[in-house]
Enzyme design. Structure first.
Site, PDB file in Angstrom:
ATOM      1  N   GLU A 263      -0.526   7.955  80.487  1.00  0.00           N
ATOM      2  CA  GLU A 263      -1.576   7.117  79.910  1.00  0.00           C
ATOM      3  C   GLU A 263      -1.046   5.940  79.099  1.00  0.00           C
ATOM      4  OE1 GLU A 263      -0.896  10.325  79.211  1.00  0.00           O
ATOM      5  OE2 GLU A 263      -0.976  10.737  77.066  1.00  0.00           O
ATOM      6  N   HIS A 287      -8.796  11.004  83.924  1.00  0.00           N
ATOM      7  CA  HIS A 287      -8.012  11.645  82.860  1.00  0.00           C
ATOM      8  C   HIS A 287      -7.217  10.607  82.060  1.00  0.00           C
ATOM      9  CE1 HIS A 287      -5.678  14.993  81.054  1.00  0.00           C
ATOM     10  NE2 HIS A 287      -4.708  14.086  81.036  1.00  0.00           N
ATOM     11  N   GLU A 288      -6.468   9.771  82.769  1.00  0.00           N
ATOM     12  CA  GLU A 288      -5.626   8.785  82.060  1.00  0.00           C
ATOM     13  C   GLU A 288      -6.497   7.787  81.296  1.00  0.00           C
ATOM     14  OE1 GLU A 288      -2.793   9.886  81.965  1.00  0.00           O
ATOM     15  OE2 GLU A 288      -2.863  11.149  83.746  1.00  0.00           O
ATOM     16  N   HIS A 291      -7.721   9.196  78.055  1.00  0.00           N
ATOM     17  CA  HIS A 291      -6.693   9.144  77.009  1.00  0.00           C
ATOM     18  C   HIS A 291      -6.806   7.878  76.142  1.00  0.00           C
ATOM     19  CE1 HIS A 291      -4.075  12.591  77.208  1.00  0.00           C
ATOM     20  NE2 HIS A 291      -3.796  12.442  78.485  1.00  0.00           N
ATOM     21  N   GLU A 310      -4.343  16.639  74.965  1.00  0.00           N
ATOM     22  CA  GLU A 310      -4.619  17.027  76.355  1.00  0.00           C
ATOM     23  C   GLU A 310      -5.904  17.840  76.524  1.00  0.00           C
ATOM     24  OE1 GLU A 310      -3.347  15.504  78.604  1.00  0.00           O
ATOM     25  OE2 GLU A 310      -1.515  14.711  77.703  1.00  0.00           O
ATOM     26  N   ASP A 367       9.703  19.746  76.612  1.00  0.00           N
ATOM     27  CA  ASP A 367       9.748  19.790  78.075  1.00  0.00           C
ATOM     28  C   ASP A 367      10.011  21.206  78.595  1.00  0.00           C
ATOM     29  OD1 ASP A 367       9.217  17.127  78.583  1.00  0.00           O
ATOM     30  OD2 ASP A 367      11.332  16.533  78.566  1.00  0.00           O
ATOM     31  N   TYR A 375      -3.904  21.835  78.078  1.00  0.00           N
ATOM     32  CA  TYR A 375      -4.933  21.117  78.838  1.00  0.00           C
ATOM     33  C   TYR A 375      -6.160  22.002  79.053  1.00  0.00           C
ATOM     34  CZ  TYR A 375      -1.152  17.878  80.278  1.00  0.00           C
ATOM     35  OH  TYR A 375      -0.128  16.985  80.302  1.00  0.00           O
TER      36      TYR A 375
HETATM   37 ZN   LIG Z   1      -3.068  13.872  79.788  1.00  0.00          ZN
END
Ligand SMILES: [Zn+2]
Length: 593
Positions: A263, A287-288, A291, A310, A367, A375
């Site tokens: 995003e 979704h993006e 954001h 998220e 990560d 999410y």
């Molecule tokens: Zn996202």
């Protein structure tokens, strides 16, 4: 000293950066970005200033007046990288650092021409979330400290640059054969939203405030696929308030991009696997785009509060889909997400601390524990609050929340305090503490059902008993319905069942990657050899982690497919992003032998 983020050396007792001025040159031959980053501090400062770096080669630091600034690069910490400690002379307002990146900088992916669609020019893109900005720029790499920025990026002639910023012109470079692109980002952003991509790029206007960028070979397909973006922006504004970032442009990257989308403000980065040719995968764009409110405007203070980014964005994305395509489409989207959630709960174990929404990542690289949990669990928590209170009241709360915290970075606890202030008692009523601080899924999780969804899952679950959809049914299914059907099939089928599925639903030839990858996952887990060439082709071409994890995972079930996975990985790894290699390797480390 007071550390304010488990993933940064930034210290709240030290000066804070207000803005960045970047003068950088991109060198494809040496796989290096080199130049200067000038940090403007919030006021005249002196004493120690700790910045985040990872493997950067720092040559020199000076004040605005040219005085040398002593600095020291600390030892490598596997999670944090290296602390760059500078000793500022009294009255320092601006600090200039001359440096270069090493070829293996984790925030950059350098692509050879043959890894692009056009095959003629190299390509470079950044991915800074969660904590990779420090591998390209020395800075306070925490979302708690937002910055504005300006940039002058010098490239070989014939290539173009885009950034998460407004374009501010271009000029001849400092020598023949080079060109400099200028950018300006006036709105303060967390450093993980800095972004740069360089390549042979073309663009098409989609509306007065939206444009899509891609390689020339892809740009027409991208313009067709995303033609509805203006309607999406207007719908989102109706739900969440005015769009605050001026333009909403998108860049379609080469297929090695490790995510579905990123995003980056004013310039969303997207995987080309969204170009299904039927506009069926634009939920990633929703979704993006969402954001732009949740994440970019109101930002998680640290990665321990990632669900604020998220979870809120998945909830917002499905509200946009519902407004555009109706409740049935939204229910399918929730069902598809539920499958992802169940897989991740199994992967971690339902009592794992990584299934909490509010995490404690001290000593852990984000990560390493990235998953769908923030999410899908996060969005369900908000959907429960919405159902409990009623839509109208909750929507009002969301708009107030965005207006109250816009251009700031907040914690879970600040969110809860605001919830309690505006909607007293709601947190207790929905059991917010269990949702936020306990592992697994609470018993009061909202259930999403619709007649179409019930029929599809019932049909799929009766597959082992011999139930099959009719050709007419299959013909009528939308791509989402086909995906839900496949998701509810057993993970291991015999050869005849695989052949029937492939013939009846024409799966191996699909260009829709969601459907294709779901099918290949079933087929790989079933040791079904006719799909191996297509599987190989997908794994060699695409680096999206969402696809690599299930595919390499399913290939681990049989000796023959394990051998195939290892052979394909050896050939594919050089073209994968570092994050994608990490994902594939972590999956293959679990193989039986
Ligand atoms: Zn996202």
């Amino acid at each position: 000293m007071t550390r304010i983020d488990p993933h940064s050396w930034a210290d709240s007792d030290q000066p804070r950066t207000r803005s960045l001025d970047l003068a950088l040159e991109v060198d494809f031959d040496r796989r290096r970005i080199a130049g200067e980053a000038t940090l403007e501090l919030r006021g005249p400062s002196d004493g120690a200033l700790d910045l985040d770096t990872r493997a950067l080669r720092v040559h020199e630091a000076t004040t605005e007046g040219g005085a040398s600034v002593p600095f020291q690069v600390g030892d490598e910490d596997a999670v944090l990288g290296q602390r760059l400690r500078l000793e500022l002379p009294g009255g320092t307002r601006r600090l200039r650092i001359r440096y270069e990146t090493p070829p293996e900088a984790v925030g950059l992916q350098w692509l050879e021409p043959n890894q692009t669609e056009g095959k003629r020019h190299p390509f470079l893109f950044t991915q800074f979330q969660p904590i990779h900005a420090r591998s390209v720029i020395p800075l306070q790499d925490t979302p708690r400290f937002r910055v504005t920025y300006r940039a002058a990026i010098t490239l070989p002639e014939g290539l173009a640059a885009v950034m998460s910023a407004g374009p501010a012109g271009e000029r001849p470079g400092p020598r023949p054969g080079a060109r400099t692109f200028l950018f300006e980002m006036p709105q303060p952003i967390p450093p993980y939203l800095l972004a740069l991509a360089v390549g042979a790029l073309a663009s098409r206007d989609l509306s007065p405030r939206s444009r899509v960028w891609a390689e020339p070979a892809t740009v027409e397909a991208a313009a067709w696929e995303f033609a509805g973006v203006e309607q999406m922006i207007a719908t989102a504004e109706g739900l969440f308030g005015p769009y605050d970032w001026d333009r909403y442009d998108m860049l379609v990257l080469p297929p090695s991009f490790p995510y579905g989308g990123m995003e980056n403000p004013r310039m969303t980065f997207l995987t080309p696997t969204l170009l299904a040719g039927d506009r069926s995968l634009v939920d990633v764009v929703a979704h993006e785009l969402a954001h732009s409110w949740t994440g970019n405007l109101v930002t998680n203070a640290t990665m321990d509060h990632f669900w604020l980014n998220e979870g809120a964005t998945v909830w917002a994305e499905r509200r946009i889909l519902e407004a555009l395509h109706g409740p049935e489409a939204a229910a399918l989207s929730w069902a598809i997400g539920e499958q992802a959630l169940e897989i991740e709960l199994l992967r971690f174990g339902a009592d794992s601390p990584w299934t909490r929404l509010r995490t404690d990542l001290q000593g852990t690289h984000p990560d390493d524990v990235y998953s769908s949990i923030p999410y899908e669990k996060g969005s369900r928590f908000l959907a429960l609050a919405e159902r409990t209170l009623g839509r109208e009241g909750f929507d009002r709360f969301v708009r107030e929340y965005i207006a109250r915290f816009r251009f700031t970075s907040i914690t879970t606890e600040e969110f809860l305090a605001f919830l309690e202030e505006r909607l007293p008692g709601l947190a207790r009523q929905v059991g917010a503490d269990a949702w936020l601080y306990e592992p697994g899924m609470p018993a009061n999780a909202p259930v999403f059902r619709s007649p179409a969804l019930e029929a599809l899952t019932a049909l799929a679950e009766a597959f082992p008993a011999g139930a099959r959809p009719t050709p007419e049914q299959v013909e009528r299914w939308s791509p989402s319905e086909t995906l839900v059907y496949l998701q509810h099939l057993p993970r291991h089928l015999d050869e005849a069942a695989c052949r029937w599925l492939d013939l009846s639903l024409k799966l191996t030839a699909r260009g829709n990657y969601e459907i294709l990858v779901e099918w290949l996952t079933i087929a790989a887990g079933s040791d079904y050899a006719p799909v191996f060439p297509r599987l190989r082709e997908v794994l060699l071409r695409v680096g999206r982690m969402k696809y690599l994890r299930p595919l390499y995972g399913a290939l681990g079930r049989h000796p023959r497919t394990r051998a195939l996975a290892r052979e394909v990985y050896a050939a594919a790894a050089p073209g994968y992003h570092a994050l994608s290699r990490r994902t594939a390797e972590s999956v293959m480390a679990e193989y039986a032998e």
